[in-house]
Enzyme design. Structure first.
Site, PDB file in Angstrom:
ATOM      1  N   GLN A  32       2.986  10.003   1.631  1.00 61.23           N
ATOM      2  CA  GLN A  32       4.329   9.431   1.772  1.00 61.23           C
ATOM      3  C   GLN A  32       5.280   9.873   0.668  1.00 61.23           C
ATOM      4  OE1 GLN A  32       2.487   5.347   2.331  1.00 61.23           O
ATOM      5  NE2 GLN A  32       4.376   5.098   3.495  1.00 61.23           N
ATOM      6  N   HIS A  74      -4.561   1.700   7.361  1.00 58.64           N
ATOM      7  CA  HIS A  74      -3.192   2.219   7.525  1.00 58.64           C
ATOM      8  C   HIS A  74      -2.962   3.394   6.556  1.00 58.64           C
ATOM      9  CE1 HIS A  74       1.363   1.419   7.901  1.00 58.64           C
ATOM     10  NE2 HIS A  74       1.286   2.199   6.832  1.00 58.64           N
ATOM     11  N   GLU A  75      -3.394   3.228   5.299  1.00 59.88           N
ATOM     12  CA  GLU A  75      -3.207   4.297   4.291  1.00 59.88           C
ATOM     13  C   GLU A  75      -4.082   5.507   4.607  1.00 59.88           C
ATOM     14  OE1 GLU A  75      -0.725   3.705   2.811  1.00 59.88           O
ATOM     15  OE2 GLU A  75      -0.696   1.528   2.830  1.00 59.88           O
ATOM     16  N   GLY A  80       0.847  -1.189   0.000  1.00 57.86           N
ATOM     17  CA  GLY A  80       0.000   0.000   0.000  1.00 57.86           C
ATOM     18  C   GLY A  80       0.880   1.235   0.000  1.00 57.86           C
ATOM     19  N   HIS A 116      -2.459   7.732   7.024  1.00 51.92           N
ATOM     20  CA  HIS A 116      -1.427   8.605   6.418  1.00 51.92           C
ATOM     21  C   HIS A 116      -2.052   9.898   5.897  1.00 51.92           C
ATOM     22  CE1 HIS A 116       2.329   6.355   6.550  1.00 51.92           C
ATOM     23  NE2 HIS A 116       1.812   5.290   5.962  1.00 51.92           N
ATOM     24  N   CYS A 123       5.741  -0.237   7.468  1.00 51.32           N
ATOM     25  CA  CYS A 123       5.467   1.008   6.754  1.00 51.32           C
ATOM     26  C   CYS A 123       6.705   1.406   5.965  1.00 51.32           C
ATOM     27  CB  CYS A 123       5.090   2.120   7.745  1.00 51.32           C
ATOM     28  SG  CYS A 123       4.665   3.673   6.940  1.00 51.32           S
ATOM     29  N   LEU A 124       6.505   1.737   4.708  1.00 57.17           N
ATOM     30  CA  LEU A 124       7.640   2.150   3.870  1.00 57.17           C
ATOM     31  C   LEU A 124       8.274   3.437   4.380  1.00 57.17           C
ATOM     32  CD1 LEU A 124       6.108   1.352   0.348  1.00 57.17           C
ATOM     33  CD2 LEU A 124       7.982   0.120   1.472  1.00 57.17           C
TER      34      LEU A 124
HETATM   35  O1  GNR Z   1       3.980  -2.474   2.722  1.00 60.53           O
HETATM   36  C1  GNR Z   1       3.263  -2.324   3.703  1.00 60.53           C
HETATM   37  N1  GNR Z   1       2.896  -3.405   4.417  1.00 60.53           N
HETATM   38  C2  GNR Z   1       1.941  -3.385   5.418  1.00 60.53           C
HETATM   39  C3  GNR Z   1       1.819  -4.507   6.217  1.00 60.53           C
HETATM   40  C4  GNR Z   1       0.859  -4.554   7.204  1.00 60.53           C
HETATM   41  C5  GNR Z   1       0.028  -3.473   7.398  1.00 60.53           C
HETATM   42  C6  GNR Z   1       0.146  -2.349   6.623  1.00 60.53           C
HETATM   43  C7  GNR Z   1       1.100  -2.297   5.621  1.00 60.53           C
HETATM   44  S1  GNR Z   1       1.212  -0.892   4.613  1.00 60.53           S
HETATM   45  C8  GNR Z   1       2.868  -0.959   4.117  1.00 60.53           C
HETATM   46  C9  GNR Z   1       3.173   0.085   3.065  1.00 60.53           C
HETATM   47  C10 GNR Z   1       2.989   1.467   3.628  1.00 60.53           C
HETATM   48  O2  GNR Z   1       3.780   2.034   4.328  1.00 60.53           O
HETATM   49  N2  GNR Z   1       1.864   2.062   3.381  1.00 60.53           N
HETATM   50  O3  GNR Z   1       1.608   3.264   3.912  1.00 60.53           O
HETATM   51 NI    NI Z   2       2.701   3.359   5.762  1.00 63.35          NI
END
Ligand code: GNR
Ligand code: NI
Length: 168
Positions: A51, A135-136, A46, A139, A93-94
């Site tokens: 980001q 999660h997104e 995601g 952000h 999270c990236l």
């Molecule tokens: O790559 C991602 N893996 C992930 C794993 C579990 C819950 C959420 C994520 S999102 C993350 C990519 C990211 O930072 N998205 O904002």
């Molecule tokens: Ni993230």
């Protein structure tokens, strides 16, 4: 298409609240394509526009094993929590590379969003897809997974990220 640079915690730009997309025009479609490329390039499932330092309400996800099921959500909103029974997932999270933490979120949510065609659609997201979309969407509000952790843990992660950056 192009890959975009991903902001790393604790960059204060990650705290920006994103603006709604007024019109799904070519620039938004191009942004979503670049975001997908950036997400795949980083082995993510995601990515939120926040980001990549673009503060528009656009997220991309792909939770398929084959990495061939891209999903673009523009102006996403949670329409209903279908199952508020929380489940815990190990989240990454990236923007916080190398850190994985168990977080609890509702397992099943109904999402409404615009697609790249500018049309509204409804999606019932469960399990990992539900987790990633939530999660997104965090952000887009300037919220990050580290905000759910203790102050001590967050501070340790902050120092680790600053050290990692200095050693690059
Ligand atoms: O790559 C991602 N893996 C992930 C794993 C579990 C819950 C959420 C994520 S999102 C993350 C990519 C990211 O930072 N998205 O904002
Ligand atoms: Ni993230």
């Amino acid at each position: 298409m192009a890959t975009l640079k991903i902001l790393i915690f604790p960059d204060p730009k990650l705290r920006t609240v994103a603006e709604p997309v007024k019109e799904v025009d070519d620039s938004v479609v191009r942004l979503s394509e670049d975001m997908l490329e950036t997400m795949y390039d980083g082995n993510g499932i995601g990515l939120a526009a926040t980001q990549v330092d673009i503060h528009k309400r656009v997220i991309v996800v792909d939770v398929s094993n084959e990495k061939n099921d891209p999903l673009v959500l523009i102006n996403p909103r949670i329409n209903a929590i279908i199952n508020d029974e929380n489940k815990s997932y190990s989240e990454g999270c990236l923007s916080v590379p190398g850190i994985y933490e168990e977080l609890e979120r509702p397992t099943s949510v109904e999402i409404k969003a615009l697609g790249v065609d500018g049309k509204e659609f409804t999606l019932i997201a469960e399990d990992l897809l539900s987790v990633v979309i939530q999660h997104e969407m965090d952000h887009l509000e300037g919220k990050m997974m580290v905000d759910y952790l203790s102050n001590l843990k967050r501070e340790m992660i902050r120092k680790k990220m600053i050290k990692q950056k200095a050693s690059k």
